[in-house]
Design a protein around this motif. Structure first.
Motif, PDB file in Angstrom:
ATOM      1  N   ARG A  85      38.658  28.446  49.602  1.00 19.56           N
ATOM      2  CA  ARG A  85      37.654  28.757  48.581  1.00 19.56           C
ATOM      3  C   ARG A  85      36.282  28.922  49.222  1.00 19.56           C
ATOM      4  O   ARG A  85      35.973  28.267  50.209  1.00 19.56           O
ATOM      5  N   ASP A  96      33.521  30.879  42.198  1.00 15.55           N
ATOM      6  CA  ASP A  96      34.334  30.633  43.393  1.00 15.55           C
ATOM      7  C   ASP A  96      35.092  31.902  43.773  1.00 15.55           C
ATOM      8  O   ASP A  96      35.688  32.562  42.904  1.00 15.55           O
ATOM      9  N   VAL A  98      38.311  32.892  45.709  1.00 17.44           N
ATOM     10  CA  VAL A  98      39.535  32.190  46.117  1.00 17.44           C
ATOM     11  C   VAL A  98      40.414  33.137  46.926  1.00 17.44           C
ATOM     12  O   VAL A  98      40.639  34.284  46.529  1.00 17.44           O
TER      13      VAL A  98
END
Length: 683
Positions: A85, A96, A98
């Motif tokens: 992340r 975020d 990812v």
């Protein structure tokens, strides 16, 4: 770049593109994309607009969005299965990024801490925070992302990002080719050049605009290129000078008078057209196209008879041995005894074959029948004057050209097909040939009554069959598959055979694609001799064979066949003087198109009407119900939607031929549209 160099760029291997290596090239080749030009015809299906940038607080879950953020912190867990992340934010909130299956070094490279980065992808929401999983686009240069990105039907292993990059590269380098069309033709397409038309074709706002001038111009290019090649082949064949045949019309009349039926107007017109070709000093290259049971065979045998009477030999090739034997027996029955007829068969022993080959080379055989073996190198003629090929749908343009060359200068070529196809397709597939069409059916030929029946009503069908057998008739029972399939809910031929032989002991036989060729011929011979009453078969009985005593055909899962193929199958019955019946069996859950197909067959026996309707329902791809080799696989043009462009191209070709226009300006067009093997003579 000069025009030739422009040309070479478009026909270059895919590896000439930046960022395209061997792996990507191989993936594209699986999609039949072999050069840069091929890539131009992979059109966008939809698009994603990434041009608008959104603040984090305004992101919408589930949508593809673009956001500019600063990378603040890396979270790289030690457990491999967990994702990496990167915590990011803008002045309105946190997001975020990812990553699954991405290395730490790669992530640090594309998302350096403290830098403003533009990210685009599908917005998700996890633990009260927005996130983008495996972002599609990440770049410090927002202009590379803030664009409209086209979506393509992609080969596995090639991402949308890579594909867009490739297409953009080609469009940016797209050469400006010297115009090949006349100003009159260009005017019909708003004077748009080829280069500009290609650019318009790939713009997202033009997706699905098939009627716009840029699309129409490029569709016309495809059609025109095909017609131009066909025209060149026709011209090459017409340039061949041959010894003209002397047609003895009195002998022809005597033979016609011996027939126990009258010729139709279409048959008479066709034999006159063929006779004109035979007696001319230019080589005949003609297709005789007729509906099922329209009497093409008798026309071809009259042509053979006239050729023989002019002192030449004739070769007749059929797709199967049983059909070759059928033609051979008809010729023996029709022709006077002084005409020597012979059949070369796979069953002939070495001694018989050697004798036949010897008699052919010494002109002791006037006409020979057989399968493709007739054209083997060992088979030589003394004075071959005519090649007749029945059911020639396996031959494409190049094969036909080779066949014409093989016969020698004095040898005329007549091809036959019982597959009526729409005019736009005829112009495309057979445009290299002259055409004779037989639409009329013989006057004694009765219309085949066609019924549809639910599969659950099979008992009614069995009652009908018993009645027909008691009246001395024979039955074809056609099934789509050889063996029971778990995937497809069709009745198999083998299962149906087992079912019927219990009801009709010693009266049923079976024929399918796995049947040995000698066994197949034996089964058909026994059926012809009425040694059994019902023949269960797959679609291999579709072409050409005459069984005058077979008056009923039952077709299982009729909704799974195309209209034209159903019509061909139906044509196996009604070849005698009795009224014939076709029963189309189906399950209850029919699609609208299947209902249309069945209703059209019930309404008409005209194969030309049926083929037009078939093309409207199914599109032009596999209209014949089987892979039609020689069919031009157009990328843009469609014979239904663009019939006006087909007519325009036909008129333009006629003008070019009439004015004997120099074709050198069309060389790029023909070469680009993949017909380079036939243009060698164009200056």
């Amino acid at each position: 770049m000069d025009n030739k160099t422009n040309f070479e760029y478009l026909l270059s291997d895919l590896t000439a593109l930046n960022g395209v290596g061997i792996k990507t090239t191989n993936l594209l080749k699986k999609k039949n994309i072999n050069n840069i030009f091929d890539l131009l015809w992979k059109l966008p299906k939809a698009y994603t607009d990434r041009s608008l940038s959104t603040k984090v607080k305004d992101l919408k879950i589930g949508e593809n969005q673009t956001v500019t953020v600063v990378a603040n912190k890396y979270l790289f867990p030690r457990i491999r299965k967990l994702p990496n992340r990167v915590k990011c934010s803008d002045e309105t909130g946190e997001l975020d990024c990812v990553f699954f299956n991405s290395y730490e070094g790669y992530i640090k490279k594309i998302l350096p801490l403290g830098k403003e980065i533009t990210v685009s992808g599908k917005i998700g929401y996890f633990k009260n925070k927005y996130q983008i999983t495996n972002p599609k686009y990440v770049s410090e240069d927002s202009s590379l992302i803030k664009q409209v990105h086209n979506k393509y039907s992609l080969t596995e292993g090639i991402s949308e990002k890579i594909y867009n990059k490739i297409i953009k590269q080609i469009i940016n380098k797209l050469p400006v080719l010297k115009e090949w069309h006349s100003s009159k033709i260009l005017n019909k397409f708003n004077n748009i050049g080829w280069n500009d038309a290609i650019k318009e074709l790939h713009k997202h706002e033009n997706i699905g605009k098939y009627k716009d001038h840029f699309y129409q111009r490029l569709a016309y290019d495809e059609i025109f290129a095909t017609f131009l090649v066909n025209s060149e082949i026709r011209k090459k064949i017409k340039k061949i000078k041959k010894k003209n045949k002397i047609i003895n019309l009195n002998k022809q009349k005597q033979l016609i008078n011996k027939l126990d039926f009258s010729l139709t107007n279409d048959q008479i017109k066709s034999i006159n057209e063929i006779n004109n070709d035979l007696s001319s000093s230019t080589k005949m290259f003609r297709l005789l196209q007729g509906d099922v049971g329209s009497g093409k065979t008798i026309v071809s045998l009259l042509a053979a008879f006239n050729t023989i009477n002019s002192g030449f030999q004739v070769a007749v090739m059929a797709p199967t041995e049983i059909l070759a034997r059928q033609h051979y027996k008809l010729a023996q029955k029709l022709f006077p005894s002084n005409i020597s007829t012979e059949l070369i068969s796979g069953k002939s022993n070495y001694k018989e074959k050697k004798l036949i080959l010897n008699e052919l080379i010494n002109n002791k055989i006037n006409i020979i029948f057989g399968t493709h073996a007739i054209f083997q190198k060992t088979v030589k003629f003394k004075k071959l004057g005519l090649i007749i090929i029945d059911e020639q749908h396996k031959f494409g343009v190049n094969q036909r050209k080779k066949l014409s060359d093989k016969g020698g200068n004095d040898c005329d070529v007549l091809l036959m097909t019982a597959t009526p196809i729409p005019r736009t397709l005829t112009m495309t597939i057979y445009g290299d040939m002259d055409l004779s069409i037989i639409r009329e059916k013989p006057k004694n030929r009765k219309m085949i009554k066609t019924y549809s029946k639910l599969e659950s009503k099979i008992d009614d069908v069995i009652k009908f069959i018993k009645k027909e057998i008691n009246s001395g008739n024979q039955i074809f029972w056609v099934c789509p598959l050889i063996e029971e399939s778990k995937k497809l809910d069709h009745t198999s031929a083998i299962q149906k055979f087992e079912y019927l032989k219990k009801l009709f002991p010693k009266q049923v036989s079976i024929l399918h694609g796995k049947t040995d060729i000698n066994e197949k011929d034996e089964i058909l011979k026994k059926f012809l001799n009425k040694e059994f009453k019902i023949l269960v078969s797959t679609t291999i009985i579709e072409v050409g064979i005459d069984f005058p005593n077979a008056n009923v055909i039952i077709i299982e899962n009729a909704n799974k066949f195309g209209l034209s193929q159903l019509h061909q199958l139906r044509g196996r019955v009604g070849r005698g003087e009795k009224e014939a019946t076709c029963i189309l069996m189906f399950k209850s859950n029919l699609s609208e198109n299947a209902k249309k197909r069945i209703n059209i067959l019930k309404e008409t026996n005209d194969g030309f009407v049926i083929s037009e309707e078939d093309m409207k329902i199914r599109g032009f791809g596999d209209i014949l119900g089987f892979k039609q080799s020689g069919v031009k696989n157009f990328k843009l043009a469609d014979p239904i939607q663009n019939s006006d462009l087909f007519e325009l191209a036909e008129k333009e070709i006629k003008r070019i031929e009439l004015e004997n226009e120099n074709l050198s300006k069309f060389k790029p067009l023909i070469k680009l549209y993949d017909r380079a093997d036939i243009i060698n003579d164009i200056a």
